[in-house]
Design a protein around this motif. Structure first.
Motif, PDB file in Angstrom:
ATOM      1  N   VAL A  37       0.839  -1.195   0.000  1.00 41.49           N
ATOM      2  CA  VAL A  37       0.000   0.000   0.000  1.00 41.49           C
ATOM      3  C   VAL A  37       0.876   1.249   0.000  1.00 41.49           C
ATOM      4  CG1 VAL A  37      -1.743   1.323   1.246  1.00 41.49           C
ATOM      5  CG2 VAL A  37      -1.918  -1.168   1.170  1.00 41.49           C
ATOM      6  N   ALA A  38       1.888   1.251   0.851  1.00 39.72           N
ATOM      7  CA  ALA A  38       2.792   2.405   0.925  1.00 39.72           C
ATOM      8  C   ALA A  38       3.476   2.643  -0.417  1.00 39.72           C
ATOM      9  CB  ALA A  38       3.832   2.180   2.022  1.00 39.72           C
ATOM     10  N   LEU A  39       3.950   1.562  -1.041  1.00 37.19           N
ATOM     11  CA  LEU A  39       4.638   1.676  -2.338  1.00 37.19           C
ATOM     12  C   LEU A  39       3.693   2.231  -3.398  1.00 37.19           C
ATOM     13  CD1 LEU A  39       7.218   1.092  -3.973  1.00 37.19           C
ATOM     14  CD2 LEU A  39       6.318  -1.201  -4.413  1.00 37.19           C
ATOM     15  N   ALA A  40       2.448   1.745  -3.421  1.00 39.69           N
ATOM     16  CA  ALA A  40       1.474   2.211  -4.408  1.00 39.69           C
ATOM     17  C   ALA A  40       1.148   3.683  -4.220  1.00 39.69           C
ATOM     18  CB  ALA A  40       0.197   1.382  -4.315  1.00 39.69           C
ATOM     19  N   CYS A  41       1.264   4.164  -2.986  1.00 42.87           N
ATOM     20  CA  CYS A  41       0.945   5.556  -2.677  1.00 42.87           C
ATOM     21  C   CYS A  41       2.159   6.473  -2.768  1.00 42.87           C
ATOM     22  CB  CYS A  41       0.354   5.657  -1.268  1.00 42.87           C
ATOM     23  SG  CYS A  41      -1.206   4.785  -1.059  1.00 42.87           S
ATOM     24  N   GLY A  42       3.319   5.887  -3.000  1.00 43.02           N
ATOM     25  CA  GLY A  42       4.537   6.685  -3.052  1.00 43.02           C
ATOM     26  C   GLY A  42       4.939   7.234  -1.695  1.00 43.02           C
ATOM     27  N   LEU A  43       4.640   6.464  -0.645  1.00 38.31           N
ATOM     28  CA  LEU A  43       4.941   6.887   0.717  1.00 38.31           C
ATOM     29  C   LEU A  43       5.847   5.872   1.394  1.00 38.31           C
ATOM     30  CD1 LEU A  43       1.323   7.809   1.928  1.00 38.31           C
ATOM     31  CD2 LEU A  43       3.106   9.433   1.254  1.00 38.31           C
TER      32      LEU A  43
END
Length: 206
Positions: A37-43
């Motif tokens: 999820v973090a990777l998909a959000c760029g976070l």
């Protein structure tokens, strides 16, 4: 003293929820990690936890948000002073429009609500029942005898079956649009609703 939220906090969280819904819809709730999820959000993962506490909270946001939008849709149509047929047609149209932009959330609600705790499931399912009942009552408005025959809900579920899974075959860039298909669904419904046998009529047609 609680820390103030940064400007754009809610917008960022909505984007996170949207990305999580896409991942859950594709890989399942269990099959998706917070790292993904973090990777998909760029976070970074640490930054992600600034907006949501855990994956369960993301699932809750997705399911509750979807149901709340559907309940709001039902309430909005209900407030309009419409005759039975225009009311039912408008409800169908609005549902098709909503599902066009909520395919991921709907799939998550359908497949992953079982991972919610009982108290949370109960709240979500109560919202679903409200939506189904509103559509069933719209059906009864068009054909009152459906109420006594107890066929309003079964026909409503058949209608939702047409609407809910339209995303499986309707191509976003195809010739057919959701607006066009909303009319088709209504035309199909009204072209056939009067032909549905009730009670003994059902047995006679077998």
């Amino acid at each position: 003293m609680p820390r103030k939220r940064a400007a754009g906090f809610d917008n960022q969280r909505e984007q996170i929820i949207e990305q999580a819904a896409a991942l859950f819809a594709r890989n399942g709730f269990v099959g998706t990690s917070m790292n993904e999820v973090a990777l998909a959000c760029g976070l970074s993962k640490a930054a992600l936890y600034h907006y949501v506490s855990d994956k369960y909270e993301l699932l809750m946001y997705i399911c509750e948000g979807h149901i709340e939008r559907l309940c709001a849709l039902v309430d909005e149509v209900g407030k309009q002073d419409l005759e039975p047929e225009p009311r039912l047609r408008l409800m169908v149209e609005r549902f098709v429009e909503e599902y066009a932009d909520a395919q991921n959330a709907h799939r998550v609600l359908t497949e992953d609500v079982r991972f919610l705790e009982p108290k949370d499931q109960k709240r979500i399912l109560a919202g679903e029942r409200k939506v189904v009942e509103a559509m069933a009552q719209a059906m009864v408005g068009v054909r009152p005898e459906l109420a006594a025959s107890k066929m309003a809900k079964p026909i409503t579920m058949l209608l939702f079956g047409m609407i809910n899974w339209m995303f499986m075959w309707l191509k976003p860039d195809g010739e057919l649009t959701h607006e066009r298909m909303a009319v088709v669904v209504s035309d199909l419904l009204f072209g056939g609703i009067g032909a549905v046998g009730l009670g003994d009529e059902v047995r006679k047609k077998k």
